[in-house]
Design a protein around this motif. Structure first.
Motif, PDB file in Angstrom:
ATOM      1  N   VAL A  81     -13.514  -0.808  -6.243  1.00  0.00           N
ATOM      2  CA  VAL A  81     -13.235  -2.209  -5.581  1.00  0.00           C
ATOM      3  C   VAL A  81     -12.516  -3.116  -6.363  1.00  0.00           C
ATOM      4  N   PRO A  82     -12.598  -3.438  -7.749  1.00  0.00           N
ATOM      5  CA  PRO A  82     -11.375  -4.165  -8.273  1.00  0.00           C
ATOM      6  C   PRO A  82     -10.073  -3.830  -8.146  1.00  0.00           C
ATOM      7  N   ASP A  83      -9.744  -2.500  -8.103  1.00  0.00           N
ATOM      8  CA  ASP A  83      -8.629  -2.180  -7.855  1.00  0.00           C
ATOM      9  C   ASP A  83      -7.898  -2.693  -6.401  1.00  0.00           C
ATOM     10  N   SER A  84      -9.124  -2.550  -5.395  1.00  0.00           N
ATOM     11  CA  SER A  84      -8.521  -3.054  -3.978  1.00  0.00           C
ATOM     12  C   SER A  84      -8.300  -4.520  -3.810  1.00  0.00           C
ATOM     13  N   VAL A  85      -8.945  -5.378  -4.814  1.00  0.00           N
ATOM     14  CA  VAL A  85      -8.640  -6.743  -5.003  1.00  0.00           C
ATOM     15  C   VAL A  85      -7.146  -6.727  -5.561  1.00  0.00           C
ATOM     16  N   ALA A  86      -6.913  -5.990  -6.571  1.00  0.00           N
ATOM     17  CA  ALA A  86      -5.720  -6.418  -7.184  1.00  0.00           C
ATOM     18  C   ALA A  86      -4.429  -5.549  -6.311  1.00  0.00           C
ATOM     19  N   ASP A  87      -4.779  -4.541  -5.661  1.00  0.00           N
ATOM     20  CA  ASP A  87      -3.685  -4.058  -4.778  1.00  0.00           C
ATOM     21  C   ASP A  87      -4.318  -3.823  -3.361  1.00  0.00           C
ATOM     22  N   PRO A  88      -4.358  -5.005  -2.442  1.00  0.00           N
ATOM     23  CA  PRO A  88      -4.994  -4.831  -1.470  1.00  0.00           C
ATOM     24  C   PRO A  88      -4.176  -3.865  -0.263  1.00  0.00           C
ATOM     25  N   LEU A  89      -2.875  -4.062  -0.623  1.00  0.00           N
ATOM     26  CA  LEU A  89      -2.002  -3.201   0.771  1.00  0.00           C
ATOM     27  C   LEU A  89      -2.073  -1.873   0.448  1.00  0.00           C
ATOM     28  N   PHE A  90      -2.321  -1.416  -0.752  1.00  0.00           N
ATOM     29  CA  PHE A  90      -2.438   0.041  -1.210  1.00  0.00           C
ATOM     30  C   PHE A  90      -3.642   0.549  -0.481  1.00  0.00           C
ATOM     31  N   TYR A  91      -4.792  -0.219  -0.743  1.00  0.00           N
ATOM     32  CA  TYR A  91      -6.109   0.059  -0.072  1.00  0.00           C
ATOM     33  C   TYR A  91      -5.935   0.350   1.585  1.00  0.00           C
ATOM     34  N   TYR A  92      -5.276  -0.921   2.010  1.00  0.00           N
ATOM     35  CA  TYR A  92      -4.990  -0.812   3.352  1.00  0.00           C
ATOM     36  C   TYR A  92      -4.143   0.329   4.031  1.00  0.00           C
ATOM     37  N   LEU A  93      -3.135   0.674   3.233  1.00  0.00           N
ATOM     38  CA  LEU A  93      -2.450   1.911   3.458  1.00  0.00           C
ATOM     39  C   LEU A  93      -3.407   3.169   3.275  1.00  0.00           C
ATOM     40  N   ASN A  94      -3.855   3.361   2.270  1.00  0.00           N
ATOM     41  CA  ASN A  94      -4.668   4.654   1.936  1.00  0.00           C
ATOM     42  C   ASN A  94      -5.836   4.670   2.866  1.00  0.00           C
ATOM     43  N   ASN A  95      -6.523   3.779   3.091  1.00  0.00           N
ATOM     44  CA  ASN A  95      -7.733   3.956   3.568  1.00  0.00           C
ATOM     45  C   ASN A  95      -7.846   3.484   5.074  1.00  0.00           C
ATOM     46  N   THR A  96      -6.979   2.710   5.563  1.00  0.00           N
ATOM     47  CA  THR A  96      -6.652   2.370   6.908  1.00  0.00           C
ATOM     48  C   THR A  96      -5.793   3.000   7.858  1.00  0.00           C
ATOM     49  N   VAL A  97      -4.488   2.648   7.245  1.00  0.00           N
ATOM     50  CA  VAL A  97      -3.319   3.163   7.864  1.00  0.00           C
ATOM     51  C   VAL A  97      -3.200   4.830   7.886  1.00  0.00           C
ATOM     52  N   LYS A  98      -3.683   5.548   6.882  1.00  0.00           N
ATOM     53  CA  LYS A  98      -3.796   6.792   6.774  1.00  0.00           C
ATOM     54  C   LYS A  98      -4.813   7.546   7.630  1.00  0.00           C
ATOM     55  N   SER A  99      -5.880   6.592   7.832  1.00  0.00           N
ATOM     56  CA  SER A  99      -7.047   7.054   8.661  1.00  0.00           C
ATOM     57  C   SER A  99      -6.645   6.908  10.179  1.00  0.00           C
ATOM     58  N   ARG A 100      -5.930   5.995  10.364  1.00  0.00           N
ATOM     59  CA  ARG A 100      -5.218   5.873  11.701  1.00  0.00           C
ATOM     60  C   ARG A 100      -4.322   7.255  12.188  1.00  0.00           C
ATOM     61  N   SER A 101      -3.738   7.466  11.257  1.00  0.00           N
ATOM     62  CA  SER A 101      -2.636   8.572  11.481  1.00  0.00           C
ATOM     63  C   SER A 101      -3.750  10.082  11.670  1.00  0.00           C
ATOM     64  N   LEU A 102      -4.508  10.000  10.763  1.00  0.00           N
ATOM     65  CA  LEU A 102      -5.689  11.096  10.972  1.00  0.00           C
ATOM     66  C   LEU A 102      -6.365  11.346  12.358  1.00  0.00           C
ATOM     67  N   ILE A 103      -6.643   9.904  12.622  1.00  0.00           N
ATOM     68  CA  ILE A 103      -7.423   9.975  13.978  1.00  0.00           C
ATOM     69  C   ILE A 103      -6.560  10.401  15.116  1.00  0.00           C
ATOM     70  N   ALA A 104      -5.258   9.846  14.884  1.00  0.00           N
ATOM     71  CA  ALA A 104      -4.356  10.196  16.121  1.00  0.00           C
ATOM     72  C   ALA A 104      -4.143  11.511  16.229  1.00  0.00           C
ATOM     73  N   ALA A 105      -3.957  12.441  15.152  1.00  0.00           N
ATOM     74  CA  ALA A 105      -3.698  13.666  14.876  1.00  0.00           C
ATOM     75  C   ALA A 105      -4.656  14.426  15.549  1.00  0.00           C
ATOM     76  N   ALA A 106      -6.031  13.961  15.223  1.00  0.00           N
ATOM     77  CA  ALA A 106      -7.118  14.532  16.095  1.00  0.00           C
ATOM     78  C   ALA A 106      -7.277  14.633  17.346  1.00  0.00           C
TER      79      ALA A 106
END
Ligand code: UFG
Length: 333
Positions: free
Chosen positions: A79-104
């Protein structure tokens, strides 16, 4: 039936792989090994080293390995890492999930199980929460996971695709047979920190806040054994395969323990005393985060097997002992 497990070399993912193999499934693990470890991938599963955001790779795996379901554990969780580097969290957890769902969707995979979190509730107005409680994340981590839930829900509306999002409460413990467990030395979670104090790897444990409006003044949490959580994934997959609807399900026992309860359990189970200091509150800690567990029990027929704080602590301790013994042997060798 081959299942793709992203993050299957990590703590919770590797327990789920064990449960899937025990249930007779073929498993392909996709993991970039950034936090996971090759050693944790259970025997019988095939490891593919790669990025869940790589749509071409996932598409190829779906075609060549005959994948018909995806369990998506890969992601960042501090959680604190996500506060310090939100865009990394949105990339890793959200954007990449979008790619995975699209591939599915492109590959015709119709069943998807997603690792979500109680962090989507933020600081709820009332506890226990249930699945009708309005989400209100207070960290980029919680938001990044909630956004993925929203993508799944919209995708299930638009396509022949169903999902279960499991919102994990406080996951702890380790495989009762000692085959896998939590290895991250950076872990900040209470039971892990307490075990470091038991083993003399830290001088003391700090309790973050003793003036909360709870019976003993420390925060209450719903601790769930990782193997019970792994079982919930196997049941969630079976639910989708028998035509069950998409669901968001909270994963906890519905039983709260305070920080002091956990510290006492660790001292009792380990038979070791250690120094405990009182420290100021940690930002973003809700006083009380416990779930009702009726929905997951009813929808999945989930019956926890290890719903006992001392058992959870005992399994975590046994794993730490065997892991550290192995590391020592390796260092000597
Ligand atoms: N705590 C201490 N001392 C420590 C570590 C923790 O007092 O050294 C306390 C925390 O303040 C909290 C409780 O122990 O009251 C549990 O803390 P953890 O860090 O073990 O777990 P959290 O409840 O903070 O985290 C959980 C999940 C996260 C999720 C978060 C949302 O593990 O994935 O809830 O609130 F994001």
């Amino acid at each position: 039936m081959t299942v793709l497990v992203t993050g299957g070399a990590g703590y919770i993912g590797s327990h789920a792989v064990l449960a899937l193999i025990e249930a007779g499934r073929q498993v392909v693990v996709l993991d970039d090994l950034s936090t996971g470890s090759r050693d944790l991938v259970p025997r019988g599963a095939t490891l593919v080293e790669g990025d869940v955001g790589d749509e071409a790779l996932v598409g190829k795996l779906i075609r060549e390995q005959g994948i018909d379901a995806i369990l998506h554990f890969a992601g960042s969780i501090v959680v604190p890492d996500s506060v310090a580097d939100p865009l990394f969290y949105y990339l890793n957890n959200t954007v990449k999930s979008r790619s995975l769902i699209a591939a599915a969707v492109a590959g015709g995979v119709k069943h998807f199980i997603f690792s979500s979190t109680a962090a989507v509730y933020g600081e709820p107005e009332a506890s226990p929460v249930d699945e009708t409680t309005r989400p209100g994340p207070i960290s980029p981590y919680g938001s990044s996971k909630l956004m993925t839930e929203m993508m799944l829900s919209d995708t299930a509306f638009a396509h022949d695709f169903r999902f279960v999002a499991l919102r994990y409460f406080n996951v702890a413990g380790a495989d009762p047979l000692g085959r896998t467990g939590q290895t991250s030395p950076r872990a900040t979670h209470l039971i892990k920190v307490a075990l470091q104090a038991v083993r003399g790897e830290r001088t003391h444990l700090e309790i973050y806040g003793t003036d909360y409006p709870t019976p003993d003044g420390t925060c209450l949490r719903d601790y769930i054994h990782v193997s019970d959580l792994a079982d919930a994934h196997v049941l969630a997959l079976a639910h989708l395969e028998r035509g069950g609807e998409s669901q968001v399900l909270n994963c906890g026992y519905g039983q709260g323990y305070s920080v002091l309860d956990v510290v006492a359990a660790v001292k009792r189970v380990a038979g070791v005393d250690f120094r405990v200091d009182h420290a100021p509150r940690r930002a973003g800690d809700p006083a009380n985060l416990i779930t009702r567990s009726e929905k997951i029990r009813a929808v999945l027929g989930w019956e926890p097997r290890h719903a006992d704080l001392d058992v959870i602590v005992g399994h975590a301790l046994a794993w730490e002992d065997s892991f550290n013994a192995r590391e020592k042997t390796r260092a000597v060798g």
